[in-house]
Design a protein around this motif. Sequence first.
Motif, PDB file in Angstrom:
ATOM      1  N   ASP A 383      40.554 -61.857 -20.029  1.00  0.00           N
ATOM      2  CA  ASP A 383      41.247 -62.978 -19.389  1.00  0.00           C
ATOM      3  C   ASP A 383      42.375 -63.511 -20.287  1.00  0.00           C
ATOM      4  O   ASP A 383      43.434 -63.905 -19.798  1.00  0.00           O
ATOM      5  N   VAL A 384      42.117 -63.514 -21.588  1.00  0.00           N
ATOM      6  CA  VAL A 384      43.164 -63.929 -22.529  1.00  0.00           C
ATOM      7  C   VAL A 384      44.343 -62.958 -22.448  1.00  0.00           C
ATOM      8  O   VAL A 384      45.513 -63.363 -22.445  1.00  0.00           O
ATOM      9  N   GLN A 385      44.024 -61.661 -22.329  1.00  0.00           N
ATOM     10  CA  GLN A 385      45.088 -60.667 -22.204  1.00  0.00           C
ATOM     11  C   GLN A 385      45.915 -60.872 -20.938  1.00  0.00           C
ATOM     12  O   GLN A 385      47.124 -60.669 -20.933  1.00  0.00           O
ATOM     13  N   LYS A 386      45.263 -61.284 -19.879  1.00  0.00           N
ATOM     14  CA  LYS A 386      45.997 -61.558 -18.631  1.00  0.00           C
ATOM     15  C   LYS A 386      46.972 -62.720 -18.829  1.00  0.00           C
ATOM     16  O   LYS A 386      48.087 -62.706 -18.303  1.00  0.00           O
ATOM     17  N   GLU A 387      46.561 -63.717 -19.604  1.00  0.00           N
ATOM     18  CA  GLU A 387      47.433 -64.861 -19.888  1.00  0.00           C
ATOM     19  C   GLU A 387      48.617 -64.418 -20.755  1.00  0.00           C
ATOM     20  O   GLU A 387      49.757 -64.853 -20.549  1.00  0.00           O
ATOM     21  N   ILE A 388      48.351 -63.546 -21.718  1.00  0.00           N
ATOM     22  CA  ILE A 388      49.429 -62.993 -22.548  1.00  0.00           C
ATOM     23  C   ILE A 388      50.422 -62.229 -21.684  1.00  0.00           C
ATOM     24  O   ILE A 388      51.643 -62.378 -21.817  1.00  0.00           O
TER      25      ILE A 388
END
Length: 516
Positions: A383-388
């Motif tokens: 999910d953090v990668q999606k935000e990035i």
Amino acid sequence: MYKIGIDVGGTNTDAILLDHDSQLIYSVKSPTSLDIKSGIEQSLQELLQGANIDKTKITHAMLGTTQCTNAIVERKKLAKVGVIRLGYPATASVLPYTAWPKDMIDTLSGQYAIVHGGYEYDGQLLSGLDKEEITKLLAEWHDQVESIAIVGVFSSIKNDQELQVRQWIQEVYGKDFPISCSSLIGSVGLIERENATILNAALCKVIDTTTQGFVQALQAEGISNVEVYLCQNDGTLMSIDYAKQFPILTIACGPTNSIRGASYLSQIQNTMVLDVGGTTSDIGVLQDGFPRESSVAVEVGDIRTNFRMPDIISVGLGGGSIVRVQNDNITVGPDSVGYRINEEALVFGGSTLTTTDIAVRLGLADVGDPQLVAHIDEAFAKDVQKEIAALLEQAIDKMKTSSEDVSLVLVGGGAVIVPEKIRGVSHIVKSEYGGVANAIGASIAQISGQYEQIYIYARESREDSLKDAQGKAVKQAVLAGAIEKSIELVEVEETPLAYHPENATRLKVKVVGHMV
């Protein structure tokens, strides 16, 4: 023959060594120090120890630095500036330092005078110079200013008055007194050009300290008989003497170094480049191997200017960006642990969750101790990668000139945090040495010269105007350290002025040549 390239970023200081064929021999990356200088010295020491070469065969050393940018942003180490505007009484209604932040005005002393002089938009005389007026002003400013900015109305058309006033100042204050002429720095537009000239004048002490520090660091390592250059913000180089005249040209040289290095590593001349550092990600565009230049006025330290700047979008996203969860929402950055990442990130035994920790958890990066982030839920990491990805997609979309997907060259020490797929990007090009692309860009750059002026084609033919502008650009390149015989024309930009009755055109010419 060897060349050293050093690039000082907000998080890391990178140093590389190239051989006579511009092949990478060795590279190091170390944390940027608070005082900058000791970080350069450390990187240089590690580079020379690791490369183990004959130091006497090092012929060139290049430095890309954020010192001037930091000085403006932090309001530190700036010179006291006196501003002489040649435009009385026509421009008296809009004073110098208009719309400047008060703390910056106080830092620079806020000294200014509007005196007789200047030209009309068609080159006709607005007002003649008054030497007695200038002499009296210089007597009043004695010991109150450390640098002077000269700004003439429509000096983009004729700059003889600015050069005359510069000569008068040198007669009173000496040849070595720092003087900045607006016609040699900014573009059309009095206030923005004036602002850029004031900033250039304010940076005289910073650039002197920076260049001396670099030369001393080289000498401390037994490297003395070398040609030393600083990086410009168009992806080229300039000599120390030229940099002392135009320190403002070092602003934003970091991203352009990375763009040039990305072009060299990927062997691609036209593409988009994403440079991920420890604190920010910079996105720029390669056009014929050089960074695309911004066509609009740019703010530097909250001050609107119109001098040459690269077309760059910066995002508060890097390898040290802090990851948080607030009300079930994931946020990434814009704050970062910066050069303290080796102390504060989880994978290095710290207590702050960063984007690098996420990359290690997902198996994208091989740094630190993976066991220290094994407790992070994989779904959360994704999910953090999606935000990035969302942050990057938005920025990339702003740089596009069409709706089509673009190819992206990925470089920078923080590149490991970038997802494999980004919407709007057809494919991502990576390089083994992408982490030090900025230092490579600094080392392989050429010397440039640029000249811009308004020419009136009704009075002087286009061919003669182009020849004159090119000749003056060549002189600038030679002053910056280029070999005259190697100089070639790389860019001509013509912008007709619609309000002028005699076919007036803003003509900008750029040339590049090889270093001495």
